[in-house]
Design a protein around this motif. Structure first.
Motif, PDB file in Angstrom:
ATOM      1  N   GLY A 137      13.358 -16.854   5.610  1.00 18.17           N
ATOM      2  CA  GLY A 137      12.415 -17.950   5.822  1.00 18.17           C
ATOM      3  C   GLY A 137      11.883 -18.050   7.237  1.00 18.17           C
ATOM      4  N   PHE A 138      12.602 -17.430   8.187  1.00 20.74           N
ATOM      5  CA  PHE A 138      12.173 -17.551   9.580  1.00 20.74           C
ATOM      6  C   PHE A 138      12.218 -16.226  10.335  1.00 20.74           C
ATOM      7  CE2 PHE A 138      13.203 -18.357  14.102  1.00 20.74           C
ATOM      8  CZ  PHE A 138      11.991 -18.935  14.475  1.00 20.74           C
ATOM      9  N   ASP A 139      13.423 -15.687  10.554  1.00 24.72           N
ATOM     10  CA  ASP A 139      13.586 -14.555  11.474  1.00 24.72           C
ATOM     11  C   ASP A 139      12.730 -13.350  11.087  1.00 24.72           C
ATOM     12  OD1 ASP A 139      16.548 -15.235  13.025  1.00 24.72           O
ATOM     13  OD2 ASP A 139      16.138 -16.203  11.107  1.00 24.72           O
ATOM     14  N   LEU A 140      12.797 -12.924   9.835  1.00 23.87           N
ATOM     15  CA  LEU A 140      12.049 -11.729   9.453  1.00 23.87           C
ATOM     16  C   LEU A 140      10.543 -11.941   9.463  1.00 23.87           C
ATOM     17  CD1 LEU A 140      14.326 -10.122   6.719  1.00 23.87           C
ATOM     18  CD2 LEU A 140      13.955  -9.363   9.076  1.00 23.87           C
ATOM     19  N   PRO A 141      10.015 -13.066   8.941  1.00 24.01           N
ATOM     20  CA  PRO A 141       8.567 -13.258   9.076  1.00 24.01           C
ATOM     21  C   PRO A 141       8.094 -13.255  10.531  1.00 24.01           C
ATOM     22  CG  PRO A 141       9.421 -14.747   7.418  1.00 24.01           C
ATOM     23  CD  PRO A 141      10.614 -14.099   8.065  1.00 24.01           C
ATOM     24  N   VAL A 142       8.880 -13.862  11.428  1.00 20.56           N
ATOM     25  CA  VAL A 142       8.500 -13.824  12.844  1.00 20.56           C
ATOM     26  C   VAL A 142       8.513 -12.383  13.350  1.00 20.56           C
ATOM     27  CG1 VAL A 142       9.149 -14.517  15.181  1.00 20.56           C
ATOM     28  CG2 VAL A 142       9.258 -16.186  13.318  1.00 20.56           C
ATOM     29  N   LEU A 143       9.557 -11.634  13.007  1.00 23.36           N
ATOM     30  CA  LEU A 143       9.621 -10.225  13.412  1.00 23.36           C
ATOM     31  C   LEU A 143       8.434  -9.435  12.850  1.00 23.36           C
ATOM     32  CD1 LEU A 143      13.452  -9.755  13.041  1.00 23.36           C
ATOM     33  CD2 LEU A 143      12.161  -9.114  15.091  1.00 23.36           C
ATOM     34  N   HIS A 144       8.019  -9.741  11.623  1.00 20.97           N
ATOM     35  CA  HIS A 144       6.859  -9.060  11.042  1.00 20.97           C
ATOM     36  C   HIS A 144       5.607  -9.311  11.883  1.00 20.97           C
ATOM     37  CE1 HIS A 144       8.797  -9.429   6.758  1.00 20.97           C
ATOM     38  NE2 HIS A 144       9.481  -8.636   7.554  1.00 20.97           N
ATOM     39  N   TYR A 145       5.339 -10.575  12.168  1.00 22.65           N
ATOM     40  CA  TYR A 145       4.132 -10.912  12.924  1.00 22.65           C
ATOM     41  C   TYR A 145       4.145 -10.293  14.315  1.00 22.65           C
ATOM     42  CZ  TYR A 145       2.751 -14.419   9.425  1.00 22.65           C
ATOM     43  OH  TYR A 145       2.360 -15.045   8.265  1.00 22.65           O
ATOM     44  N   ARG A 146       5.307 -10.317  14.958  1.00 26.51           N
ATOM     45  CA  ARG A 146       5.385  -9.807  16.331  1.00 26.51           C
ATOM     46  C   ARG A 146       5.329  -8.280  16.368  1.00 26.51           C
ATOM     47  NH1 ARG A 146       3.502 -13.813  18.890  1.00 26.51           N
ATOM     48  NH2 ARG A 146       4.237 -12.894  20.862  1.00 26.51           N
ATOM     49  N   ALA A 147       5.928  -7.617  15.363  1.00 28.59           N
ATOM     50  CA  ALA A 147       5.814  -6.155  15.277  1.00 28.59           C
ATOM     51  C   ALA A 147       4.363  -5.760  15.033  1.00 28.59           C
ATOM     52  CB  ALA A 147       6.712  -5.618  14.174  1.00 28.59           C
ATOM     53  N   LEU A 148       3.669  -6.545  14.205  1.00 32.82           N
ATOM     54  CA  LEU A 148       2.248  -6.305  13.954  1.00 32.82           C
ATOM     55  C   LEU A 148       1.460  -6.425  15.254  1.00 32.82           C
ATOM     56  CD1 LEU A 148       0.173  -5.960  11.517  1.00 32.82           C
ATOM     57  CD2 LEU A 148      -0.090  -8.446  11.657  1.00 32.82           C
ATOM     58  N   LEU A 149       1.770  -7.447  16.034  1.00 30.47           N
ATOM     59  CA  LEU A 149       1.069  -7.678  17.298  1.00 30.47           C
ATOM     60  C   LEU A 149       1.293  -6.542  18.282  1.00 30.47           C
ATOM     61  CD1 LEU A 149      -0.507  -9.689  19.160  1.00 30.47           C
ATOM     62  CD2 LEU A 149       1.722 -10.572  19.849  1.00 30.47           C
ATOM     63  N   HIS A 150       2.526  -6.039  18.343  1.00 29.04           N
ATOM     64  CA  HIS A 150       2.871  -5.022  19.339  1.00 29.04           C
ATOM     65  C   HIS A 150       2.697  -3.594  18.834  1.00 29.04           C
ATOM     66  CE1 HIS A 150       4.318  -7.930  22.234  1.00 29.04           C
ATOM     67  NE2 HIS A 150       5.117  -8.470  21.340  1.00 29.04           N
ATOM     68  N   GLY A 151       2.278  -3.426  17.598  1.00 29.86           N
ATOM     69  CA  GLY A 151       2.051  -2.087  17.078  1.00 29.86           C
ATOM     70  C   GLY A 151       3.322  -1.285  16.887  1.00 29.86           C
ATOM     71  N   ILE A 152       4.367  -1.919  16.391  1.00 29.49           N
ATOM     72  CA  ILE A 152       5.665  -1.263  16.242  1.00 29.49           C
ATOM     73  C   ILE A 152       5.826  -0.736  14.814  1.00 29.49           C
ATOM     74  CG2 ILE A 152       8.175  -1.666  16.231  1.00 29.49           C
ATOM     75  CD1 ILE A 152       7.638  -3.714  18.495  1.00 29.49           C
ATOM     76  N   THR A 153       6.184   0.529  14.697  1.00 31.53           N
ATOM     77  CA  THR A 153       6.388   1.172  13.406  1.00 31.53           C
ATOM     78  C   THR A 153       7.835   1.008  12.954  1.00 31.53           C
ATOM     79  OG1 THR A 153       4.669   2.802  13.876  1.00 31.53           O
ATOM     80  CG2 THR A 153       6.262   3.367  12.166  1.00 31.53           C
ATOM     81  N   ALA A 154       8.029   0.718  11.672  1.00 28.82           N
ATOM     82  CA  ALA A 154       9.374   0.543  11.113  1.00 28.82           C
ATOM     83  C   ALA A 154       9.378   1.082   9.690  1.00 28.82           C
ATOM     84  CB  ALA A 154       9.782  -0.926  11.151  1.00 28.82           C
ATOM     85  N   ARG A 155       9.327   2.403   9.544  1.00 29.71           N
ATOM     86  CA  ARG A 155       9.159   3.034   8.237  1.00 29.71           C
ATOM     87  C   ARG A 155      10.298   2.688   7.281  1.00 29.71           C
ATOM     88  NH1 ARG A 155       5.483   7.439   8.077  1.00 29.71           N
ATOM     89  NH2 ARG A 155       6.629   8.307   6.303  1.00 29.71           N
ATOM     90  N   ARG A 156      11.527   2.779   7.759  1.00 25.39           N
ATOM     91  CA  ARG A 156      12.671   2.542   6.886  1.00 25.39           C
ATOM     92  C   ARG A 156      12.687   1.105   6.400  1.00 25.39           C
ATOM     93  NH1 ARG A 156      15.652   5.781   3.708  1.00 25.39           N
ATOM     94  NH2 ARG A 156      17.885   5.366   3.762  1.00 25.39           N
ATOM     95  N   TYR A 157      12.411   0.189   7.293  1.00 22.13           N
ATOM     96  CA  TYR A 157      12.433  -1.227   6.930  1.00 22.13           C
ATOM     97  C   TYR A 157      11.408  -1.537   5.839  1.00 22.13           C
ATOM     98  CZ  TYR A 157      11.800  -6.249   7.184  1.00 22.13           C
ATOM     99  OH  TYR A 157      11.677  -7.578   6.843  1.00 22.13           O
TER     100      TYR A 157
END
Length: 262
Positions: free
Chosen positions: A107-127
């Motif tokens: 409900g919180f941690d992962l959605p925030v991580l999604h948005y911030r990874a999107l912002l910073h251009g971070i790849t996470a293939r396994r995830y």
């Protein structure tokens, strides 16, 4: 089995606030944050920002890895930028494919991580794999709410019913664990403004310890741990905290052992 229990701490993203609210670039951070708080209070009656407006300042983990045993720490260094913390988090998933465990992570941690990874251009293939690369992930991946590869304890224990959600602090305390120590999420912005990122990381580590201990009890309830196995795992945590010697972990251990003796 590799297990990674995680928790994040966040503050308002004042850079986003400036951009979205059209504020002057020279406006101090605390004034931008106050504008964001005021707007949020007006629209929703709370200071708590919508998830895409959070910036991550700490990611703490308890890792139980086959080759490395039990460990608790915060990713990166206190002066590392947000992108580095997020990169390290997803690199750990890429390397170890652990079972993720959280409290309200869905409900919180992962959605925030999604948005911030999107912002910073971070790849996470396994995830993000849901079976395209590893067929096993079709039936058990990190993204499906009802799969175990990410176990959101709050959601699972509530039977996936929001009205049954409970705070980690109260559940941990009811089970005889220390619960919240030293800070609360509402104080993180003030601490970061005061340059006390180290204190935020310490607080986040005690939170993730509580989550891990609750997860052990969940494993007992599921029949995945025996009472003797639970006692052994709890003793391993105590021994690790005692050997570590960092003050906030010693305080956590002391509070826990005081409860044991009550």
């Amino acid at each position: 089995m590799n297990v990674l229990v995680f928790d994040i701490e966040t503050v308002p993203d004042v850079t986003a606030g400036r951009r979205l609210l059209g504020l002057d670039a020279d406006l101090p951070d605390h004034e931008v944050a106050e504008a964001m708080f005021a707007l949020r209070r007006q629209s929703a009656g709370t200071d708590f920002q919508r998830l895409h407006l959070h910036r991550i300042v700490a990611i703490s983990v308890v890792a139980v890895l086959d080759r490395h045993g039990f460990r608790v720490w915060s990713l990166g260094d206190p002066d590392d930028g947000e992108a580095e913390l997020i990169r390290r988090f997803f690199e750990g998933i890429e390397r170890y494919s652990p079972l993720l465990v959280s409290w309200n992570g869905g409900g919180f941690d992962l959605p925030v991580l999604h948005y911030r990874a999107l912002l910073h251009g971070i790849t996470a293939r396994r995830y993000w794999d849901n079976g395209q690369e590893d067929r096993e992930f079709r039936y058990n991946n990190y993204l499906n709410r009802f799969h175990e590869r990410h176990t959101d304890l709050m959601d699972v224990l509530a039977g996936h019913q929001a009205r049954a959600n409970a705070p980690l602090d109260e559940i941990a305390t009811l089970l005889g664990y220390p619960g919240k120590m030293g800070m609360s999420g509402g104080k993180v912005w003030e601490a970061v403004q005061a340059g006390e990122v180290g204190a935020v990381r310490d607080y986040c580590e005690t939170d993730v310890l509580n989550t891990y201990l609750v997860w052990l009890r969940y494993q007992l309830m599921r029949g995945q741990l025996s009472p003797e196995g639970l006692a052994n795992e709890e003793q391993r945590v105590k021994d690790t905290l005692r050997e570590d010697g960092r003050p906030h972990l010693e305080a956590f251990l002391a509070a826990w052992e005081a409860t044991d003796g009550a």
